[in-house]
Write a protein that holds these residues in place. Structure first.
Motif, PDB file in Angstrom:
ATOM      1  N   GLY A 195       0.815  -1.210   0.000  1.00  0.00           N
ATOM      2  CA  GLY A 195       0.000   0.000   0.000  1.00  0.00           C
ATOM      3  C   GLY A 195       0.848   1.260   0.000  1.00  0.00           C
ATOM      4  N   ARG A 196       1.887   1.285   0.848  1.00  0.00           N
ATOM      5  CA  ARG A 196       2.785   2.452   0.891  1.00  0.00           C
ATOM      6  C   ARG A 196       3.565   2.594  -0.409  1.00  0.00           C
ATOM      7  NH1 ARG A 196       6.475   2.328   6.054  1.00  0.00           N
ATOM      8  NH2 ARG A 196       7.412   4.043   4.860  1.00  0.00           N
ATOM      9  N   ALA A 214       2.589   1.675  -3.418  1.00  0.00           N
ATOM     10  CA  ALA A 214       1.672   2.187  -4.442  1.00  0.00           C
ATOM     11  C   ALA A 214       1.406   3.677  -4.239  1.00  0.00           C
ATOM     12  CB  ALA A 214       0.357   1.409  -4.402  1.00  0.00           C
ATOM     13  N   GLN A 215       1.309   4.127  -2.991  1.00  0.00           N
ATOM     14  CA  GLN A 215       1.110   5.555  -2.711  1.00  0.00           C
ATOM     15  C   GLN A 215       2.277   6.390  -3.218  1.00  0.00           C
ATOM     16  OE1 GLN A 215       0.481   5.836   1.516  1.00  0.00           O
ATOM     17  NE2 GLN A 215      -1.564   4.902   1.431  1.00  0.00           N
ATOM     18  N   ILE A 216       3.498   5.894  -2.989  1.00  0.00           N
ATOM     19  CA  ILE A 216       4.697   6.622  -3.434  1.00  0.00           C
ATOM     20  C   ILE A 216       4.741   6.689  -4.962  1.00  0.00           C
ATOM     21  CG2 ILE A 216       7.219   6.476  -3.582  1.00  0.00           C
ATOM     22  CD1 ILE A 216       7.164   5.409  -0.689  1.00  0.00           C
ATOM     23  N   ALA A 276       2.252   6.456  -7.022  1.00  0.00           N
ATOM     24  CA  ALA A 276       1.155   7.307  -7.495  1.00  0.00           C
ATOM     25  C   ALA A 276       1.486   8.787  -7.319  1.00  0.00           C
ATOM     26  CB  ALA A 276      -0.133   6.958  -6.747  1.00  0.00           C
ATOM     27  N   LYS A 277       2.107   9.133  -6.206  1.00  0.00           N
ATOM     28  CA  LYS A 277       2.415  10.537  -5.921  1.00  0.00           C
ATOM     29  C   LYS A 277       3.508  11.082  -6.825  1.00  0.00           C
ATOM     30  CE  LYS A 277       3.867  13.675  -2.221  1.00  0.00           C
ATOM     31  NZ  LYS A 277       4.208  13.804  -0.781  1.00  0.00           N
ATOM     32  N   GLY A 316      -1.779  11.214  -9.338  1.00  0.00           N
ATOM     33  CA  GLY A 316      -1.750  10.713  -7.972  1.00  0.00           C
ATOM     34  C   GLY A 316      -2.691   9.556  -7.716  1.00  0.00           C
ATOM     35  N   ASP A 317      -3.157   8.911  -8.755  1.00  0.00           N
ATOM     36  CA  ASP A 317      -4.135   7.833  -8.646  1.00  0.00           C
ATOM     37  C   ASP A 317      -3.407   6.488  -8.593  1.00  0.00           C
ATOM     38  OD1 ASP A 317      -6.257   6.106  -8.734  1.00  0.00           O
ATOM     39  OD2 ASP A 317      -6.999   6.764 -10.699  1.00  0.00           O
ATOM     40  N   GLU A 318      -3.658   5.715  -7.532  1.00  0.00           N
ATOM     41  CA  GLU A 318      -3.009   4.408  -7.403  1.00  0.00           C
ATOM     42  C   GLU A 318      -3.481   3.426  -8.466  1.00  0.00           C
ATOM     43  OE1 GLU A 318      -3.122   2.803  -3.451  1.00  0.00           O
ATOM     44  OE2 GLU A 318      -2.822   4.777  -2.528  1.00  0.00           O
ATOM     45  N   ARG A 319      -4.596   3.720  -9.131  1.00  0.00           N
ATOM     46  CA  ARG A 319      -5.099   2.853 -10.207  1.00  0.00           C
ATOM     47  C   ARG A 319      -4.577   3.282 -11.576  1.00  0.00           C
ATOM     48  NH1 ARG A 319     -11.272   3.693  -8.736  1.00  0.00           N
ATOM     49  NH2 ARG A 319     -10.374   5.791  -8.583  1.00  0.00           N
ATOM     50  N   VAL A 377       1.267   2.995 -12.553  1.00  0.00           N
ATOM     51  CA  VAL A 377       1.452   2.502 -11.185  1.00  0.00           C
ATOM     52  C   VAL A 377       1.130   1.010 -11.120  1.00  0.00           C
ATOM     53  CG1 VAL A 377       0.679   2.701  -8.790  1.00  0.00           C
ATOM     54  CG2 VAL A 377       0.950   4.761 -10.186  1.00  0.00           C
TER      55      VAL A 377
END
Length: 492
Positions: free
Chosen positions: A227-228, A230-232, A234-235, A241-244, A248
């Motif tokens: 999860g972390r 994927a956040q990085i 995405a950002k 900034g979308d994890e989908r 990403v």
């Protein structure tokens, strides 16, 4: 009806094709990557520091004018510390994370710098150099990993080249800080203590700011923190900034696949695998050879003992020696940066051939001018030596600064890449440590005759490169097997 193959997507299909500076995530990411990039600058600064300090009269007087073996021990101490730390550094990076390894390495270096700047005898100085080398081993392992694993996919090649070339930027800082300290501090102890204190500046920045840099997504996934990760991604990689985001999702899938593959490989691969088959033995022969050549081509004389080289052609003025050293490092930096943009245009093998041919020619003439000055006191020959040193480094920087890491990674298949790269680094450190010890001893014992040893070795290098070095240009685009199959034996 003929069956149609399903099109396969590659990461290039999802990359942002616009200007990266218009992408807020990439701007923030590239600013953050400056922090691990500093490790190469710190390495260059520290590796060149003793070279610059030797020029300063107060440093030589304070430590009893070290020569021969003692000077060799002082010069090689940092590399011995680095060599000792290399086997442990990957475990720290993998267990605690890339950022933690950089943080710990920075703290160890700061401790070494504190001891070095307060040194009152040679033993304390050598201990400080060993400590700095140990800290550098952790940083030098973690920084490239963090850069490669965090960088935007389209930027990784350029960042790798810049990282290698930034060594010279640190060398520039070292040379000119020594020059400035001598200019302003004169014959006081501060003429050599100030450069050692300045050495702490970048490690302090790294220690303070490394926790503001995102962790490697690959390391996070390996620890179950998807999860972390994927956040990085995405950002910093996805503009929205979308994890989908498709990029990403694709990168996360790549990372998971690579980790699973590595786990299977590590179960069946040991360091003996590097030499078990004919193909791997030939690969390791090439890698270890260019690692040795990168340090034993005569460059070690000027990179670490320029004071002895310049004294050998009658240049004794401290200010003049410091200016030559500073100018040479600036020259090296720009040549290395320029050469990094040639590797995909000219190819690897032509660059190695040009580099080794040019080094042999320049060093041979350099040997002649040094001999003429020492045997006949020919002042004109002494003056000609300085431009010859610059010409020699021009050819050295064409191949051995930008290519040594790139070439090694290109000829190593994934199954043995990590272990083969570790062997390359250990070979470099061992070679440098030996070189550092032998050069001042040999120069003191036989003077310019020692240059003839390097002339003979450069002939051997050129023959080796001509006979064995293979082209790997495009090996990440086309299958590596087709590029190397005429030269290397492949095994299933």
């Amino acid at each position: 009806m003929a069956s149609r193959e399903k099109p396969e997507f590659s990461i290039a299909d999802f990359l942002d094709q616009g200007r990266w500076w218009r992408n807020r995530g990439l701007v923030l990411l590239n600013i953050a990557l400056i922090i691990p990039l500093m490790s190469s600058i710190v390495n260059g600064l520290d590796s060149s520091l003793v070279n610059g300090l030797q020029i300063l009269p107060q440093w030589k007087e304070y430590f009893g004018n070290p020569q021969g073996k003692l000077l060799g021990i002082i010069g090689s101490a940092q590399f011995l510390g680095n060599l000792f730390g290399l086997p442990f550094s990957p475990f720290v990076s993998d267990l605690l994370g890339r950022r933690a390894a950089l943080f710990i390495g920075g703290l160890i270096m700061l401790a070494g710098v504190a001891i070095q700047s307060a040194s009152w005898n040679v033993g304390m100085l050598i201990g400080a150099r060993l400590t700095i080398g140990l800290g550098l081993a952790l940083c030098s392992n973690a920084a490239p990993l963090l850069l490669i694993e965090l960088a935007y996919p389209a930027h990784r090649g350029k960042i790798t080249s810049i990282y290698n070339s930034c060594w010279y930027f640190g060398s520039i800082v070292s040379a000119w800080v020594c020059y400035g300290a001598y200019e302003h501090a004169g014959n006081s102890q501060w003429s050599w203590r100030i450069p050692t204190i300045v050495q702490a500046f970048l490690p302090i920045i790294q220690v303070v700011s490394i926790w503001f840099v995102p962790e490697s997504p690959r390391w996070l996934v390996s620890k179950g923190l998807e999860g972390r990760a994927a956040q990085i991604l995405a950002k910093y990689h996805a503009n929205n900034g979308d994890e989908r985001d498709p990029l990403v999702v694709f990168e996360m899938a790549q990372i998971r696949h690579a980790i699973r593959l590595e786990e299977r490989v590590n179960e069946s691969t040991t360091y003996l695998s590097l030499f078990r088959t004919p193909g791997n033995r030939k690969r390791m022969m090439l890698i270890m050879a260019i690692a040795v050549f990168s340090q034993w081509s005569g460059n070690g004389l000027v990179s670490y003992y320029i004071d002895l080289v310049l004294e050998g052609v009658g240049i004794t003025d401290t200010q003049q020696k410091a200016a030559i050293n500073g100018g040479l490092q600036i020259f090296n930096f720009f040549i290395a940066i320029g050469a990094s943009f040639l590797i995909d245009w000219l190819g690897r093998r032509p660059l190695f051939l040009i580099s080794n041919s040019g080094m042999l020619a320049a060093f041979s003439v350099w040997t002649i001018t040094t001999a003429l000055y020492n045997t006949r006191n020919n002042v004109a020959a002494a003056k000609a030596t300085i431009p010859l040193i610059f010409i020699f480094y021009l050819f050295y920087d064409i191949a051995y600064t930008p290519l040594i890491v790139t070439y090694s990674l290109e000829i190593l298949p994934f199954k043995i890449r990590a272990k083969g790269f570790a062997v390359m680094n250990i070979t470099i450190m061992a070679t440098v440590a030996f070189n550092q010890f032998v050069n001042p001893w040999a120069l003191e014992a036989i003077g310019w005759w020692y240059y003839l040893v390097y002339c003979g070795w450069l002939v051997f290098e050129l023959v080796f490169v001509l006979w064995f070095i293979v082209e790997t240009k495009g090996s990440f685009i086309c299958p590596l097997r087709h590029v190397l199959s005429p030269y290397l034996t492949y095994d299933s």
